[in-house]
Scaffold this motif. Structure first.
Motif, short mmCIF file in Angstrom:
data_model
loop_
_atom_site.label_atom_id
_atom_site.label_comp_id
_atom_site.label_asym_id
_atom_site.label_seq_id
_atom_site.Cartn_x
_atom_site.Cartn_y
_atom_site.Cartn_z
N CYS C 59 0.84 -1.21 0.00
CA CYS C 59 0.00 0.00 0.00
C CYS C 59 0.87 1.25 0.00
N LEU C 62 2.05 2.05 -3.37
CA LEU C 62 1.00 2.63 -4.19
C LEU C 62 0.71 4.10 -3.84
N TYR C 63 0.86 4.43 -2.58
CA TYR C 63 0.48 5.79 -2.15
C TYR C 63 1.57 6.42 -1.29
N GLN C 65 2.93 9.44 -1.07
CA GLN C 65 2.68 10.74 -0.45
C GLN C 65 1.55 10.66 0.56
N PRO C 149 -6.68 15.64 -0.96
CA PRO C 149 -6.27 14.68 -2.00
C PRO C 149 -5.84 13.32 -1.46
N TYR C 150 -5.39 13.27 -0.25
CA TYR C 150 -4.85 12.01 0.24
C TYR C 150 -5.80 11.27 1.18
N ARG C 152 -8.11 9.04 0.97
CA ARG C 152 -8.23 7.60 0.90
C ARG C 152 -6.99 6.91 1.41
N GLU C 155 -6.90 6.96 5.10
CA GLU C 155 -7.81 5.98 5.70
C GLU C 155 -7.19 4.58 5.65
N LEU C 156 -6.59 4.26 4.52
CA LEU C 156 -5.93 2.95 4.37
C LEU C 156 -4.80 2.81 5.39
#
Lengths: 539, 322, 227
Positions: C59, C62-63, C65, C149-150, C152, C155-156
């Motif tokens: 994860c 993938l993200y 930032q 913008p971040y 989601r 939350e993950l």
């Protein structure tokens, strides 16, 4: 007059682990590995027939293209339940928890496993997990397939996913603790003189399978926990709408579930390696290669999970890596098949029921394994994936393989465990009936898959009906062949002839004690020899 | 085709013959080994059965034989793998001139969209001998697009695009099945692929043409959703120019670069902060919930149809992209 | 027990006193079996946490930032103090095992009690952390409220944060209970220089719990804080 040992015959019935203590309470609080094995066998038999009922419903429904018996929802729940029960509550525990628990200490000359209390806890965990799963069934079942693919299982299914996940999670710990127990037992409790390369191949199989159980099952536990989290809280790592990845679930799931199939086959290979030398009355061919092959299967088995995902959206390069590794893992299995066959060479072969089961195992496992090779090539997997070809493949290795070996083992060690002999003619008949029924059930499914019939279909295109009817007919024969042993084995408990210590003239320490063994396993220390010393008389 | 059982599946695509060759070779190879092992087992069982007087002295050197039947399978397996490797690479690389058709799967039907705007449900009309690439996505759970006669299959996932390609080589109607369990009516989620002569296909396209091509539909969405408000030439907001973006290399804020393919465009619309373009602030809102999968495919088709402006063009001579 | 073989009568006496289980031939075998058993168990724990770390790693790739932004919302001060607390507790229990081997029972009791106390401190601090995150609306599924913008990715991140730290805290709790119980038993004289295997193996478990935290801390608390 000779003094009578209080442990030996004082009444009409000699003292053994079966009658050492009486009462249900003594069984439910036992620390004796032999009693725990019998407790497991009751649960395993129960779940086998429960999963078998689900299979019966499936095959009856598939008699007609539009579904002959069940509505679609019930059918979907039936095949899910069949998979969940058969994989986690029957196949995975079957040989290790029953035959493994009973025989492992005997085969190495020990008095019990390393952690007997943990062994009992393992059984209770198995039962608890099973109860959760039965609860799920009673409350309406689950319809996700045993593979719980996301996002269907997390976001779309309206069935009792959570209960089943908890059941499997809890039973997973039973597996982990059994594996831990076996590893320590084999390392530390071998009697003096029993070195590693004198161990029977069944013990090596238990060792290899325990390594896999201990390292793979935690991955399943955490993956199921993540699913539970996502389903319960509506957030998680697998939901694409949240930026999660459904493919991550598949990687995590198959990282466990591929080694899981080796958990199912390695013990079966161990059983066959005991039975065939006995009924050929000669040493196994290529003992060391057989050992290395089992360890190789256990290790390489962790590296091939992606072959379940060739069409899932994985990259081509990953697919090629998993493909070559899947071909590689077939090499040790091939070695084993050739070695079992070569063990027949220059043997003195007799065809009692255990031998029929073992030979059936070798043949059917080989057929199943070769179709696995076909599936390992992505170019062939693309048309065959998720069709009845795959169903036929894994039933050949799991049912034609593991279940036949399990039954062979039950028959082989039945005299040792119970002290009684079963009816040999009925047993032979059952074995042959099973072989025929099995092939009639599952060979047509190879053709169905090639023709394009997808799996998990409650309704199918009309052109597939003939083969489906053939398959269901075979299933009815197979069902009879599974019920027969229940009767004649049960009958032998009451009316069977007394077996004696070594009715098969086998080698191995378990045959140097009484049938059934005393609670402490041996009245006098057994004599350690080379494994499969059939060139010498039994000690 | 439906309702009649054939032992041999029709070989109706350009690659199905080659796949069948590998298949039958494997069947014969495995069959030969199986028969061999069975024959040897039977022979040994009969020859060395209990009670038969025969020489049973064992030789003790088993290693040469063991090595033989370790290495021989290994060599054969590697050979089969190699053959499969080339075939698989071919299967996974659509020809550059393949025509794209879009497929959206949902519980429990297949929605097909041709670039010319023609729509079908559970049916796919294709021309004979033309390479077709299917770009597919799902609206809900994982499905799988399977045409046995073409020997093609590909899982269709929510949240991303997967593709498969084929060139049909036989006229006729061939079954299509969903083959990844997707819920209640998974077994009813099927359809047909109808292969027509190119002339017949052209007239079918004419007869079934929608009011607008997919790209035109996408252009309308581009306006109505407000994309042109930021990405248009007259926009005051600093947003990347999207003319000719499809297939171009895009440089991202974290230093990496990606190719602007279907997945990139889809993610940019639904999850704009996942890959922020270098030099731009992450201010683009997400359009999750405002545009469905069909709309996304239309927008992608529209962006594919735009061309990059000439390098030295002034504003007044630039081609408008409306 | 030292490496010399115990005599038959010594073995019998150990069995009668409940110090040698019937499946073992001698105390050395018993101790070796228990030690191997604990190491195998610890390797399963590593696999358990490994799955969570793998999910986190994927994860985060993938993200990057988003995860950096999320990590800045954790309480780094608390996390740092918790790390110090756990590391200290590990050294206390190691010293405690050493004390038992030297028959310094009182010292051992204090050291074990101290370990349990520090473990409890760790849990209490985590409790405060969770409470603070609850008031700041950072609990997915309950009251998560972050936009931007971040959103989601944050939350993950917090899903994984609660799962990993919660799972770890369960292990800390189990360890605290066992160590506290062992401290009582040492006080009552159940362990000594001849009998300490249980303590040694419990210490091993505690060290693993500590080592897991040493990975958890930078991954969850220190991402995106270097500049």
């Amino acid at each position: 007059m000779a003094t009578i040992d209080a442990d030996t015959v004082t009444d009409a019935v000699p003292r053994s682990f079966l009658n050492a203590e009486a009462g249900l309470g003594s069984w439910l609080t036992t620390h004796d590995h032999k009693r725990i094995a019998i407790l497991y066998s009751i649960g395993i038999t129960f779940f086998f027939f429960l999963g078998g009922i689900a299979a019966t419903l499936i095959r009856l429904n598939l008699l007609k293209p539009s579904g002959a018996l069940l509505n679609t929802e019930t059918y979907n729940k039936a095949f899910t339940f069949h998979g969940v029960v058969m994989v986690w509550f029957f196949l995975i525990p079957s040989i290790p928890a029953t035959l493994g628990n009973f025989l492992l200490p005997l085969m190495i000359g020990a008095r019990d496993v390393a952690f007997p209390k943990l062994n009992l806890v393992s059984w209770y965990l198995y039962v608890t997990g099973g109860l959760f799963t039965i609860c799920a069934l009673l409350m309406g079942g689950v319809d996700t397939g045993w593979t719980f693919y996301t996002p269907f299982s997390t976001m779309f299914s309206n069935s009792n996913v959570f209960l089943v996940i908890v059941g499997v999670f809890v039973t997973g710990f039973s597996t982990i603790f059994t594996g831990l127990n076996f590893i320590v037992t084999i390392h530390n409790l071998r009697m003096p003189g029993m070195s590693w390369f004198k161990l029977p191949l069944f013990v090596w199989a238990m060792y290899a399978v325990s390594l896999v159980m201990v390292l793979a099952t935690p991955v399943l536990a955490m993956t199921l926990a993540l699913i539970g989290l996502e389903r319960g809280l509506g957030v998680g790592v697998f939901d694409p709408a949240l930026g999660g990845d459904p493919l991550l679930f598949q990687h995590l799931f198959w990282f466990y579930s591929h080694p899981a199939v080796y958990i199912m086959i390695l013990p079966a290979m161990g059983v066959a390696s005991e039975i065939i030398p006995c009924f050929a009355q000669r040493d196994i061919f290529g003992y060391r290669f057989m050992v290395y092959a089992m360890v190789a299967i256990a290790v390489i088995g962790f590296l091939v999970w992606g072959h379940h995902m060739f069409v899932a959206g994985m990259s081509v390069y990953a697919g090629l890596v998993f493909s070559i590794l899947s071909f590689l893992v077939a090499v040790p299995s091939a070695i084993k098949v050739f070695n079992w066959t070569a063990t027949l060479h220059k043997g003195t072969i007799s065809f009692e029921a255990p031998m029929l089961y073992a030979l059936g195992f070798v043949g059917l496992f080989m057929l199943g394994g070769m179709t696995g090779l076909m599936l390992a090539a992505p170019a062939l997997d693309v048309p065959l994936h998720d069709t009845y070809f795959v169903i036929a493949h894994f039933h050949y290795v799991m049912v034609g393989g593991s279940v036949m070996a399990y039954l062979g083992g039950i028959h082989y060690w039945w005299p040792k465990i119970t002290g009684k002999l079963y009816s040999e003619p009925l047993a032979k008949f059952s074995a042959i009936l099973m072989f025929c029924g099995f092939n009639l059930t599952f060979f047509p499914q190879y053709v169905l898959g090639y023709e394009g019939m997808p799996r998990r279909y409650a309704h199918y295109a009309p052109q597939f009906q003939v083969l489906n009817v053939l398959s269901s007919a075979g299933a009815s024969i197979l069902a009879i062949s599974y019920l027969l042993p229940l009767f004649y084995l049960g009958w032998s408990l009451f009316r069977g002839t007394v077996a004696g210590d070594n009715p098969w003239n086998a080698r191995g320490l378990e045959w140097q004690t009484t049938s059934p063994p005393p609670e402490k396993n041996f009245y006098k220390p057994p004599v350690v020899q080379q494994a499969y010393a059939y060139d010498r008389p039994a000690p | 085709m439906n309702g009649r059982f054939h032992l041999l599946l029709p070989s109706a695509s350009s690659l199905s013959g080659r796949i069948d060759a590998l298949w039958w070779t494997m069947v014969c190879l495995c069959g030969a080994v199986a028969i061999g092992v069975f024959v040897v087992m039977w022979a040994f069982c009969i020859r060395y059965r209990k009670g038969r007087q025969i020489d049973r002295t064992l030789s003790h050197s088993t290693t040469p034989i063991e090595l033989t039947w370790t290495l021989a399978p290994l060599v054969i397996f590697v050979g089969v793998f190699g053959w499969s490797l080339f075939l698989y690479a071919r299967e996974e690389s659509p020809p550059k001139d393949a025509q794209t058709i879009y497929v959206v799967a949902k519980q429990w039907m297949w929605k097909v969209q041709h670039p010319g705007g023609q729509r079908e449900i559970n049916q796919l009309h294709v021309p004979l001998d033309v390479s077709i690439r299917l770009t597919m996505t799902s609206q809900d759970v994982i499905h799988s697009f399977y045409v046995p006669a073409f020997r093609v299959k590909q899982d269709v996932l929510p949240g991303r695009y997967t593709q498969l390609w084929f060139a049909a080589t036989q006229l006729g109607t061939f079954p299509l099945f969903c083959t990844q369990y997707c819920g209640l009516d998974h077994s009813r989620m099927g359809g047909q692929v109808i292969v027509m002569r190119p002339q017949d296909y052209a007239s079918w396209l004419r007869d079934n043409g929608g009011s607008a091509t997919l790209a035109a539909h996408g252009a309308a969405l581009f306006r109505s959703l407000g994309c042109s408000g930021c990405h248009g030439t007259e926009a005051s907001v600093h947003a990347p120019d999207l003319d000719g973006i499809y297939g171009r290399r895009v440089y991202l804020a974290d230093g990496s670069d990606v190719t602007a393919d279907d997945a990139y465009i889809r993610d940019s619309i639904l999850l704009p902060d996942k890959q922020v373009v270098a030099g731009y602030a992450p201010i683009m809102p997400s359009f999750q919930g405002q545009v469905n999968e069909d709309g996304l495919l239309a927008l992608i088709a529209y962006l594919k149809s735009t061309r990059a402006p000439p390098v030295n063009a002034t504003e007044s001579t630039q081609n408008g992209h409306h | 027990m030292n490496a010399m073989n115990a005599s038959v009568s010594e073995i019998e006496s150990l069995r009668e006193r409940g110090l040698l289980e019937k499946q073992f031939d001698d105390p050395v075998q018993q101790r070796e079996a228990a030690t191997l058993g604990m190491w195998v168990f610890l390797s399963t724990e590593i696999v358990f946490f490994g799955v969570l770390f793998a999910s986190y790693a994927i994860c985060r790739i993938l993200y990057p930032q988003g995860f950096a932004a999320a990590s800045r919302e954790t309480d780094m001060l608390m996390g740092t103090i918790e790390t110090a607390v756990l590391l200290t507790s590990s050294s206390l229990i190691a010293l405690g095992v050493r004390a038992i081997k030297l028959e310094q029972r009182k010292t051992a009791v204090w050291l074990l009690a101290g370990t349990a106390a520090l473990g409890t401190t760790f849990l209490v601090m985590h409790g405060f952390e969770y409470y603070r995150e609850y008031t700041e609306q950072l609990i997915p599924g309950l009251n998560f409220a972050r936009g931007g913008p971040y959103a989601r990715a944050i939350e993950l991140f917090f899903c994984l944060y609660y799962f990993i730290t919660g799972f770890h805290s369960l292990h800390v709790l189990a360890g605290v209970c066992v160590i506290a119980g062992l401290a009582l038993r040492v006080a009552r004289g159940s362990f000594g220089s001849e009998r300490f295997t249980t303590l040694e193996l419990t210490a091993l478990y505690w060290h693993l719990v500590d080592i897991v935290w040493i990975f958890v801390y930078p991954l969850l608390y220190l991402v995106g804080r270097s500049g």
